[in-house]
Design an enzyme around this catalytic site. Structure first.
Site, PDB file in Angstrom:
ATOM      1  N   ASP A  82      41.221  35.416  45.352  1.00 56.17           N
ATOM      2  CA  ASP A  82      40.468  34.159  45.215  1.00 56.17           C
ATOM      3  C   ASP A  82      39.748  33.797  46.515  1.00 56.17           C
ATOM      4  OD1 ASP A  82      41.091  33.467  42.520  1.00 56.17           O
ATOM      5  OD2 ASP A  82      43.159  33.158  43.179  1.00 56.17           O
TER       6      ASP A  82
ATOM      7  N   PHE B 157      42.897  38.437  31.879  1.00 53.51           N
ATOM      8  CA  PHE B 157      44.327  38.565  32.143  1.00 53.51           C
ATOM      9  C   PHE B 157      44.727  37.403  33.041  1.00 53.51           C
ATOM     10  CE2 PHE B 157      46.529  42.571  30.997  1.00 53.51           C
ATOM     11  CZ  PHE B 157      45.519  43.161  30.259  1.00 53.51           C
TER      12      PHE B 157
ATOM     13  N   ASN C 191      46.596  41.829  47.238  1.00 55.05           N
ATOM     14  CA  ASN C 191      47.750  41.437  46.425  1.00 55.05           C
ATOM     15  C   ASN C 191      48.449  42.700  45.924  1.00 55.05           C
ATOM     16  OD1 ASN C 191      46.595  42.223  43.760  1.00 55.05           O
ATOM     17  ND2 ASN C 191      45.080  40.678  44.348  1.00 55.05           N
TER      18      ASN C 191
ATOM     19  N   LYS D  76      37.144  29.665  30.950  1.00 53.32           N
ATOM     20  CA  LYS D  76      36.301  30.848  31.217  1.00 53.32           C
ATOM     21  C   LYS D  76      35.613  31.370  29.950  1.00 53.32           C
ATOM     22  CE  LYS D  76      39.087  31.985  35.261  1.00 53.32           C
ATOM     23  NZ  LYS D  76      39.342  32.954  36.323  1.00 53.32           N
TER      24      LYS D  76
HETATM   25  O1  PMT Z   1      47.845  46.270  38.426  1.00 54.17           O
HETATM   26  P1  PMT Z   1      49.288  46.128  37.975  1.00 54.17           P
HETATM   27  O2  PMT Z   1      50.249  46.402  39.099  1.00 54.17           O
HETATM   28  O3  PMT Z   1      49.593  46.954  36.770  1.00 54.17           O
HETATM   29  O4  PMT Z   1      49.537  44.596  37.583  1.00 54.17           O
HETATM   30  C1  PMT Z   1      48.877  44.086  36.485  1.00 54.17           C
HETATM   31  C2  PMT Z   1      48.308  42.680  36.782  1.00 54.17           C
HETATM   32  C3  PMT Z   1      49.486  41.726  36.895  1.00 54.17           C
HETATM   33  C4  PMT Z   1      47.503  42.642  38.070  1.00 54.17           C
HETATM   34  C5  PMT Z   1      47.299  42.332  35.657  1.00 54.17           C
HETATM   35  O5  PMT Z   1      47.807  42.686  34.442  1.00 54.17           O
HETATM   36  C6  PMT Z   1      46.905  40.874  35.682  1.00 54.17           C
HETATM   37  O6  PMT Z   1      47.584  39.968  35.250  1.00 54.17           O
HETATM   38  N1  PMT Z   1      45.675  40.647  36.205  1.00 54.17           N
HETATM   39  C7  PMT Z   1      45.138  39.339  36.410  1.00 54.17           C
HETATM   40  C8  PMT Z   1      45.835  38.669  37.539  1.00 54.17           C
HETATM   41  C9  PMT Z   1      45.019  37.502  38.058  1.00 54.17           C
HETATM   42  O7  PMT Z   1      44.318  37.694  38.997  1.00 54.17           O
HETATM   43  O8  PMT Z   1      45.050  36.422  37.357  1.00 54.17           O
HETATM   44  P2  PMT Z   1      44.191  35.084  37.758  1.00 54.17           P
HETATM   45  O9  PMT Z   1      44.872  34.029  37.065  1.00 54.17           O
HETATM   46  O10 PMT Z   1      44.021  34.995  39.225  1.00 54.17           O
HETATM   47  O11 PMT Z   1      42.764  35.356  37.145  1.00 54.17           O
HETATM   48  C10 PMT Z   1      42.503  35.153  35.781  1.00 54.17           C
HETATM   49  C11 PMT Z   1      41.393  36.071  35.342  1.00 54.17           C
HETATM   50  O12 PMT Z   1      40.208  35.801  36.073  1.00 54.17           O
HETATM   51  C12 PMT Z   1      41.677  37.543  35.514  1.00 54.17           C
HETATM   52  O13 PMT Z   1      41.177  38.235  34.403  1.00 54.17           O
HETATM   53  C13 PMT Z   1      40.886  37.923  36.773  1.00 54.17           C
HETATM   54  O14 PMT Z   1      40.436  39.278  36.730  1.00 54.17           O
HETATM   55  C14 PMT Z   1      39.718  36.951  36.698  1.00 54.17           C
HETATM   56  N2  PMT Z   1      39.174  36.568  38.022  1.00 54.17           N
HETATM   57  C15 PMT Z   1      39.923  35.864  38.919  1.00 54.17           C
HETATM   58  C16 PMT Z   1      39.371  35.487  40.121  1.00 54.17           C
HETATM   59  C17 PMT Z   1      38.031  35.859  40.418  1.00 54.17           C
HETATM   60  N3  PMT Z   1      37.474  35.531  41.578  1.00 54.17           N
HETATM   61  N4  PMT Z   1      37.324  36.550  39.526  1.00 54.17           N
HETATM   62  C18 PMT Z   1      37.877  36.913  38.327  1.00 54.17           C
HETATM   63  O15 PMT Z   1      37.214  37.569  37.509  1.00 54.17           O
END
Ligand code: PMT
Length: 396
Positions: free
Chosen positions: A279, A324, A210, A342
């Site tokens: 994911d 995040f 990504n 979570k």
């Molecule tokens: O890196 P940059 O270019 O500065 O951009 C910043 C960012 C947009 C990447 C960052 O600030 C951000 O938003 N990161 C989380 C993006 C994301 O993956 O969101 P999500 O909704 O898919 O996941 C939610 C949370 O679960 C996140 O904290 C993620 O780290 C965590 N997660 C998700 C999937 C997974 N398999 N394991 C996880 O731990």
């Protein structure tokens, strides 16, 4: 946006090393950030860069001898008394030896004994001098006395020898200086931050990933270091350099990140998951490059383990867990759902609907959600956003 250096009295001691010219650039940067920079140039330092250079860049007079300032006959006391921070760069083996033995035979060493501000020392010398037992002992003595030593870099020196002894890079020095001027509200805390994307390989040439650059996570790690935490950064592939003072663990895939994070989680006080974890991964990773005809219409995917969900499930007593999320609509609802699902204490929801927020950009706009409140942070740099998020984390 004023930085931590604005309005601060910074005394910089420059000694006799070819690296002295590099510090001219540092003085210029600090002066532009509205710091009040006073340079003390030793006799041998002035053989490499003239006092006029530092005066022109700092906007202040450059100090040399203890006895040539008619306006302030007590300059050997006042400079140190008024300093918010003192930096000695480049610091030669000779200066380090004099400091380590409490010798006060010039304005620089006298000021170092007078000041109660933190003193940061950036050694720069030939690698043989740096590794000599006497220099090692002097450095150990200074560390024990509370001086902050910033390790020199490894590389080719002016004398063409290669080894450890090159003046540290400004990017590292500035972090230690900022730390010295920042309230240590994370002192004694062990913090783990994740950053960047993950790469899920289909074959040796291709992967799913990504747009995460790592900027947001690296800013979170740097800000935690400046506030006094012991920081581990688990980073997916990123072009950014490892932040100063932070132990960086590089990983590639979501599975690598899972192992690196879960293996360290129990000993952490605060975990911040800024990484954009993929994911899904290709159901199989081929050892050799897959022919394009074999991929068409048949790329099977497997679900990656959710690291944050697992952290929430096994969260320890008193541990703070921050997630995040990157969302382009219904930010509050999406954030709240993830917070609850979570088992998080706080979630920072990035608005990724614009070009100058979320992925890759230098700025961000975040909605911070906890069980008790929601706060909209201003549209600002990722460095400032990180500090504002830490302001909330320390209140948890
Ligand atoms: O890196 P940059 O270019 O500065 O951009 C910043 C960012 C947009 C990447 C960052 O600030 C951000 O938003 N990161 C989380 C993006 C994301 O993956 O969101 P999500 O909704 O898919 O996941 C939610 C949370 O679960 C996140 O904290 C993620 O780290 C965590 N997660 C998700 C999937 C997974 N398999 N394991 C996880 O731990």
């Amino acid at each position: 946006m004023p930085t931590v250096f604005a309005g601060k009295n910074i005394v910089i001691g420059v000694t006799g090393s070819i690296a002295a010219f590099k510090v001219a650039g540092w003085v210029s940067t600090l002066a532009k950030e509205e710091a009040n920079v006073s340079v003390i140039l030793t006799e041998s330092g002035s053989r490499f860069v003239t006092p006029l250079t530092f005066s022109a860049l700092s906007g202040n007079k450059t100090y040399g001898s203890m006895f040539d300032d008619r306006d302030d006959p007590m300059v050997h006391i006042t400079l140190g008394q008024n300093a918010d921070i003192m930096l000695i760069a480049p610091a030669t083996a000779n200066t380090i030896a004099r400091l380590a033995n409490g010798i006060a035979d010039d304005l620089l060493t006298t000021t170092a004994l007078v000041t109660r501000a933190e003193i940061l020392i950036c050694p720069a010398m030939n690698s043989r001098m740096y590794s000599h037992q006497m220099t090692r002992e002097n450095i150990a003595k200074l560390k024990a006395a509370g001086y902050q030593l910033i390790d020199p870099a490894h590389g080719m020196m002016a004398c063409k020898d290669e080894g450890e002894g090159r003046l540290a890079e400004w990017e590292d020095v500035v972090e230690y200086m900022a730390k010295s001027l920042t309230p240590q509200d994370l002192s004694g805390k062990k913090v783990l931050v994740t950053a960047g994307p993950t790469r899920e390989h289909l074959d040796p040439a291709r992967f799913l990933s990504n747009r995460s650059s790592g900027k947001m996570g690296y800013a979170m790690a740097s800000a935690a270091f400046r506030r006094g935490a012991e920081v581990t950064l688990v980073s997916g592939p990123s072009t950014l350099s490892s932040p100063a003072g932070v132990a960086t663990v590089s990983v590639e895939s979501a599975e690598d990140m899972y192992n690196a994070v879960i293996g360290r989680a129990d000993s952490m006080d605060i975990i911040v998951k800024s990484a954009a974890v993929a994911d899904y991964r290709p159901a199989e990773t081929a050892r050799h490059k897959v022919k394009k005809e074999q991929i068409e219409g048949q790329l099977l995917l497997s679900r990656n383990r959710d690291i944050l969900f697992e952290l929430g499930r096994k969260k320890g007593e008193g541990q703070i867990l921050v997630g995040f999320a990157a969302e382009s609509q219904h930010l509050h609802e999406a954030g709240k759902n993830k917070l609850l699902k979570k088992n998080l204490d706080l979630i920072a929801v990035n608005d990724i609907s614009g070009n100058d927020t979320g992925f890759e950009s230098g700025t961000n706009q975040v909605l911070l959600i906890s069980a008790k409140k929601t706060k909209r942070l201003p549209h600002t740099s990722k460095e400032h956003t990180a500090d504002l998020i830490w302001d909330e984390i320390v209140l948890q």
